[in-house]
Write a protein that holds these residues in place. Structure first.
Motif, PDB file in Angstrom:
ATOM      1  N   TYR A 187      18.579  -3.396 -41.965  1.00  0.00           N
ATOM      2  CA  TYR A 187      18.633  -4.310 -42.570  1.00  0.00           C
ATOM      3  C   TYR A 187      17.714  -4.349 -43.823  1.00  0.00           C
ATOM      4  N   ASP A 188      18.060  -4.720 -45.009  1.00  0.00           N
ATOM      5  CA  ASP A 188      17.412  -4.645 -46.236  1.00  0.00           C
ATOM      6  C   ASP A 188      16.447  -5.654 -46.002  1.00  0.00           C
ATOM      7  N   GLU A 189      15.232  -5.370 -46.423  1.00  0.00           N
ATOM      8  CA  GLU A 189      13.961  -6.532 -46.255  1.00  0.00           C
ATOM      9  C   GLU A 189      14.001  -7.782 -47.403  1.00  0.00           C
ATOM     10  N   GLY A 190      14.889  -7.594 -48.401  1.00  0.00           N
ATOM     11  CA  GLY A 190      15.205  -8.586 -49.253  1.00  0.00           C
ATOM     12  C   GLY A 190      13.953  -9.020 -50.098  1.00  0.00           C
ATOM     13  N   TYR A 191      13.786 -10.217 -50.411  1.00  0.00           N
ATOM     14  CA  TYR A 191      12.694 -10.573 -51.340  1.00  0.00           C
ATOM     15  C   TYR A 191      11.549 -10.957 -50.394  1.00  0.00           C
ATOM     16  N   GLN A 192      10.313 -10.497 -50.917  1.00  0.00           N
ATOM     17  CA  GLN A 192       9.233 -10.423 -50.489  1.00  0.00           C
ATOM     18  C   GLN A 192       8.175 -11.463 -51.200  1.00  0.00           C
ATOM     19  N   THR A 193       7.489 -12.510 -50.815  1.00  0.00           N
ATOM     20  CA  THR A 193       6.337 -13.284 -51.708  1.00  0.00           C
ATOM     21  C   THR A 193       5.339 -12.549 -51.851  1.00  0.00           C
ATOM     22  N   SER A 194       4.672 -13.148 -53.004  1.00  0.00           N
ATOM     23  CA  SER A 194       3.570 -12.490 -53.645  1.00  0.00           C
ATOM     24  C   SER A 194       2.409 -12.129 -52.491  1.00  0.00           C
ATOM     25  N   TYR A 195       2.280 -13.114 -51.850  1.00  0.00           N
ATOM     26  CA  TYR A 195       1.267 -13.295 -50.684  1.00  0.00           C
ATOM     27  C   TYR A 195       1.881 -13.505 -49.195  1.00  0.00           C
ATOM     28  N   ASN A 196       1.414 -12.967 -48.263  1.00  0.00           N
ATOM     29  CA  ASN A 196       1.699 -13.329 -46.957  1.00  0.00           C
ATOM     30  C   ASN A 196       0.803 -14.653 -46.240  1.00  0.00           C
ATOM     31  N   LEU A 197       1.270 -14.880 -45.166  1.00  0.00           N
ATOM     32  CA  LEU A 197       0.486 -16.145 -44.641  1.00  0.00           C
ATOM     33  C   LEU A 197      -1.025 -15.716 -44.444  1.00  0.00           C
ATOM     34  N   ASN A 198      -1.203 -14.468 -43.734  1.00  0.00           N
ATOM     35  CA  ASN A 198      -2.550 -14.300 -43.508  1.00  0.00           C
ATOM     36  C   ASN A 198      -3.409 -14.210 -44.805  1.00  0.00           C
ATOM     37  N   GLU A 199      -2.970 -13.901 -45.994  1.00  0.00           N
ATOM     38  CA  GLU A 199      -3.860 -13.777 -47.359  1.00  0.00           C
ATOM     39  C   GLU A 199      -3.749 -15.077 -47.748  1.00  0.00           C
ATOM     40  N   VAL A 200      -3.147 -16.134 -47.377  1.00  0.00           N
ATOM     41  CA  VAL A 200      -3.129 -17.456 -47.944  1.00  0.00           C
ATOM     42  C   VAL A 200      -4.185 -18.160 -46.877  1.00  0.00           C
ATOM     43  N   VAL A 201      -4.214 -17.928 -45.717  1.00  0.00           N
ATOM     44  CA  VAL A 201      -5.107 -18.344 -44.692  1.00  0.00           C
ATOM     45  C   VAL A 201      -6.448 -17.959 -45.178  1.00  0.00           C
ATOM     46  N   ALA A 202      -6.531 -16.689 -45.258  1.00  0.00           N
ATOM     47  CA  ALA A 202      -7.997 -16.314 -45.615  1.00  0.00           C
ATOM     48  C   ALA A 202      -8.507 -16.756 -46.924  1.00  0.00           C
ATOM     49  N   GLY A 203      -7.846 -16.613 -47.696  1.00  0.00           N
ATOM     50  CA  GLY A 203      -8.139 -17.404 -48.915  1.00  0.00           C
ATOM     51  C   GLY A 203      -8.566 -18.982 -49.016  1.00  0.00           C
ATOM     52  N   LEU A 204      -8.122 -19.672 -48.158  1.00  0.00           N
ATOM     53  CA  LEU A 204      -7.920 -20.992 -48.117  1.00  0.00           C
ATOM     54  C   LEU A 204      -9.418 -21.192 -47.254  1.00  0.00           C
ATOM     55  N   LYS A 205      -9.642 -20.382 -46.385  1.00  0.00           N
ATOM     56  CA  LYS A 205     -10.851 -20.688 -45.615  1.00  0.00           C
ATOM     57  C   LYS A 205     -12.060 -20.198 -46.249  1.00  0.00           C
ATOM     58  N   ALA A 206     -11.972 -19.240 -47.212  1.00  0.00           N
ATOM     59  CA  ALA A 206     -13.051 -18.533 -47.988  1.00  0.00           C
ATOM     60  C   ALA A 206     -13.477 -19.576 -49.122  1.00  0.00           C
ATOM     61  N   ASN A 207     -12.267 -20.197 -49.715  1.00  0.00           N
ATOM     62  CA  ASN A 207     -12.567 -21.281 -50.730  1.00  0.00           C
ATOM     63  C   ASN A 207     -12.649 -22.761 -50.418  1.00  0.00           C
ATOM     64  N   PRO A 208     -13.816 -23.237 -50.388  1.00  0.00           N
ATOM     65  CA  PRO A 208     -14.042 -24.531 -49.835  1.00  0.00           C
ATOM     66  C   PRO A 208     -13.340 -25.813 -50.826  1.00  0.00           C
ATOM     67  N   ASN A 209     -12.803 -25.494 -52.148  1.00  0.00           N
ATOM     68  CA  ASN A 209     -12.577 -26.256 -53.173  1.00  0.00           C
ATOM     69  C   ASN A 209     -11.122 -26.205 -53.049  1.00  0.00           C
ATOM     70  N   ILE A 210     -10.508 -25.950 -51.987  1.00  0.00           N
ATOM     71  CA  ILE A 210      -9.012 -26.077 -51.858  1.00  0.00           C
ATOM     72  C   ILE A 210      -8.676 -26.810 -50.761  1.00  0.00           C
ATOM     73  N   LEU A 211      -7.874 -27.910 -50.910  1.00  0.00           N
ATOM     74  CA  LEU A 211      -7.333 -28.647 -50.104  1.00  0.00           C
ATOM     75  C   LEU A 211      -5.879 -28.827 -49.867  1.00  0.00           C
ATOM     76  N   ILE A 212      -5.388 -29.214 -48.869  1.00  0.00           N
ATOM     77  CA  ILE A 212      -3.883 -29.263 -48.354  1.00  0.00           C
ATOM     78  C   ILE A 212      -3.414 -30.575 -48.980  1.00  0.00           C
ATOM     79  N   ARG A 213      -2.070 -30.619 -49.479  1.00  0.00           N
ATOM     80  CA  ARG A 213      -1.495 -31.806 -49.790  1.00  0.00           C
ATOM     81  C   ARG A 213      -0.071 -31.869 -49.016  1.00  0.00           C
ATOM     82  N   THR A 214       0.049 -32.753 -48.262  1.00  0.00           N
ATOM     83  CA  THR A 214       1.340 -32.849 -47.589  1.00  0.00           C
ATOM     84  C   THR A 214       2.576 -33.582 -48.330  1.00  0.00           C
ATOM     85  N   GLU A 215       3.893 -33.491 -47.661  1.00  0.00           N
ATOM     86  CA  GLU A 215       4.777 -34.183 -48.446  1.00  0.00           C
ATOM     87  C   GLU A 215       4.642 -35.759 -48.262  1.00  0.00           C
ATOM     88  N   LEU A 216       4.057 -36.294 -47.094  1.00  0.00           N
ATOM     89  CA  LEU A 216       4.066 -37.680 -47.064  1.00  0.00           C
ATOM     90  C   LEU A 216       3.606 -38.491 -48.181  1.00  0.00           C
TER      91      LEU A 216
END
Length: 324
Positions: A187-216
């Motif tokens: 199976y072709d792997e298809g499109y890959q995102t620029s960053y994987n989830l582990n990289e986003v989580v690691a960056g989020l934990k290392a940067n205290p200036n980043i917060l999450i905004r939900t859909e609500l």
């Protein structure tokens, strides 16, 4: 059964040559087509309205989605959509002038106003294509949770949206792409995102200036912003990184929003594109003098009806999808 109907003039109503409602056969058929098309668009917009009402507390805010202007970087909510709308309305005005010139048998004026109408339609279709491309590619990126919700990221000091590239931490790995030679069921792997989830989580934990905004959406009509502690807890619900929008994923929020955007604006864009092509055919016929030889410019009037319908539909789409 006799197909004739007795009238004062004893005309055969099935033999042709009659003008119901005082309209020619061609204009009457155009009106039939426009009425059936109006019912289709009404169905789309009604479905959009019901879906939005059902998910009103998580529906994406259009002002935060359509903020792009070609060749300019920045936050310009709805500016370009308003420009597209203005161009389409002005093309409808030039079409009115073309029809009026046709009634007065002014060939050169018809050519000039139809040319402006075609240019306006082409600009609108091109702008719609650019807007699609921008929407599909996305610009910030987000994380999708197990429940299909979207988590966006915000800079705590400025309150501005943060792109994944602003904080994601690249993690080197020994991962190798799956190759055809390594498996029978390839199976072709298809499109890959620029960053994987582990990289986003690691960056989020290392940067205290980043917060999450939900859909609500909260009582102030804004997306709910989590504090730092809630942010670190919420990111554990993430299952994948999302960039841009398609019929399955949507970094801006509800995937239904993207589905309706593609179907409604795509269906309308197809109508505008068809209108430009028909206008081109009529335009060259006018130049060749086809309608002047016929003694009337009814074809210009018929294509004008179609063009005004397309313009009117867009006013409803613009109001329902972008403004309300």
């Amino acid at each position: 059964m006799d197909s004739t109907v007795a009238t004062g003039s004893e005309e055969n109503v099935w033999g042709g040559g009659n003008r119901p409602l005082g309209a020619s056969y061609g204009k009457l058929m155009m009106w039939f087509f426009l009425v059936s098309d109006a019912l289709t668009f009404s169905g789309f917009l009604a479905a959009y309205g019901f879906s939005r009402f059902k998910f009103i507390e998580t529906w994406p805010i259009a002002d935060e989605v359509f903020t792009h202007v070609p060749f300019f970087h920045g936050n310009f909510p709805m500016y370009y959509v308003a420009f597209m709308t203005f161009i389409l309305i002005m093309s409808s005005v030039t079409m009115v002038l073309a029809v009026d010139a046709g009634h007065k048998m002014k060939k050169n004026a018809v050519i000039w106003y139809m040319f402006l109408t075609i240019i306006g339609g082409a600009i609108f279709v091109g702008s719609q294509a650019w807007e699609w491309a921008t929407f599909i590619s996305g610009d910030y990126g987000a994380v999708e949770t197990k429940g299909g919700r979207i988590l966006q990221f915000v800079k705590a000091d400025t309150g501005e949206r943060a792109a994944l590239a602003d904080f994601a931490k690249e993690i080197s790995s020994d991962r190798e792409a799956h190759e055809r030679k390594n498996g029978i069921w390839y199976y072709d792997e298809g499109y890959q995102t620029s960053y994987n989830l582990n990289e986003v989580v690691a960056g989020l934990k290392a940067n205290p200036n980043i917060l999450i905004r939900t859909e609500l959406i909260n009582e102030e009509g804004e997306k709910t912003l989590l504090n730092r502690e809630e942010t670190l807890a919420k990111i554990n619900d993430g299952v994948m990184v999302v960039e841009g929008a398609n019929l399955v994923r949507n970094e801006y929020g509800s995937r239904l929003f993207a589905d309706f955007f593609f179907f409604i604006t795509g269906f309308h864009g197809f109508h505008v594109f068809s209108g430009v092509m028909i206008n081109l055919i009529i335009f060259f016929n006018v130049i060749l003098g086809t309608y002047e030889k016929r003694g009337h410019y009814e074809m210009v009037e018929k294509v004008g009806l179609y063009w005004h319908f397309v313009d009117l539909v867009w006013v409803f789409v613009f109001t329902f999808f972008y403004l309300v």
